[in-house]
Design a protein around this motif. Structure first.
Motif, short mmCIF file in Angstrom:
data_model
loop_
_atom_site.label_atom_id
_atom_site.label_comp_id
_atom_site.label_asym_id
_atom_site.label_seq_id
_atom_site.Cartn_x
_atom_site.Cartn_y
_atom_site.Cartn_z
N MET A 293 0.85 -1.18 0.00
CA MET A 293 0.00 0.00 0.00
C MET A 293 0.89 1.24 0.00
SD MET A 293 -2.88 1.09 2.82
CE MET A 293 -4.09 -0.12 2.37
N PRO A 294 0.64 2.20 -0.92
CA PRO A 294 1.48 3.40 -0.97
C PRO A 294 1.29 4.25 0.28
CG PRO A 294 -0.30 3.53 -2.59
CD PRO A 294 -0.38 2.18 -1.94
N GLU A 295 2.37 4.90 0.68
CA GLU A 295 2.33 5.76 1.85
C GLU A 295 1.65 7.07 1.52
OE1 GLU A 295 5.66 7.20 4.68
OE2 GLU A 295 6.11 5.12 4.11
N SER A 296 0.78 7.54 2.42
CA SER A 296 0.11 8.83 2.24
C SER A 296 1.04 9.95 2.66
CB SER A 296 -1.15 8.90 3.09
OG SER A 296 -2.06 7.90 2.70
N PRO A 297 0.95 11.11 2.01
CA PRO A 297 1.77 12.24 2.45
C PRO A 297 1.35 12.68 3.85
CG PRO A 297 0.22 12.91 0.74
CD PRO A 297 0.09 11.43 0.89
N ALA A 298 2.29 13.20 4.59
CA ALA A 298 2.02 13.67 5.95
C ALA A 298 1.02 14.82 5.92
CB ALA A 298 3.31 14.11 6.62
N CYS A 299 0.21 14.87 6.92
CA CYS A 299 -0.80 15.93 7.02
C CYS A 299 -0.75 16.50 8.43
CB CYS A 299 -2.19 15.34 6.73
SG CYS A 299 -3.52 16.54 6.89
N CYS A 300 -0.88 17.80 8.54
CA CYS A 300 -0.89 18.41 9.87
C CYS A 300 -1.79 19.64 9.84
CB CYS A 300 0.51 18.79 10.32
SG CYS A 300 1.25 20.11 9.37
#
Length: 79
Positions: free
Chosen positions: A1-8
């Protein structure tokens, strides 16, 4: 599963029975301010309940979004 970009969250808005300004909310929270509570007898038959109520004027939902015009969305827009 591809990694999601970080979110903040860069900033947070808030509106509740303590107010709509983060500094004011924090001060009222620390002081135990309960002035935003109101006795309500119109929600549960035969019971009076103490509820936190937002009493500040809320923004209007724009006409183009009138299908979403409700108090919950006004609260979201105010925050």
């Amino acid at each position: 599963m591809p990694e999601s970009p970080a979110c903040c969250l860069a900033a947070m808005g808030m509106i509740n029975a303590l107010g709509s300004d983060l500094g004011v909310i924090w001060d009222r929270l620390l002081s135990g301010d309960q002035s935003g509570f109101q006795a309500r007898d119109d929600l549960v038959p035969g019971r009076v309940m103490q509820l936190g109520c937002v009493t500040e004027p809320l923004p209007e939902i724009p006409a183009a979004l009138s299908m979403f015009d409700c108090r919950n969305n006004q609260l979201s827009l105010a925050a």
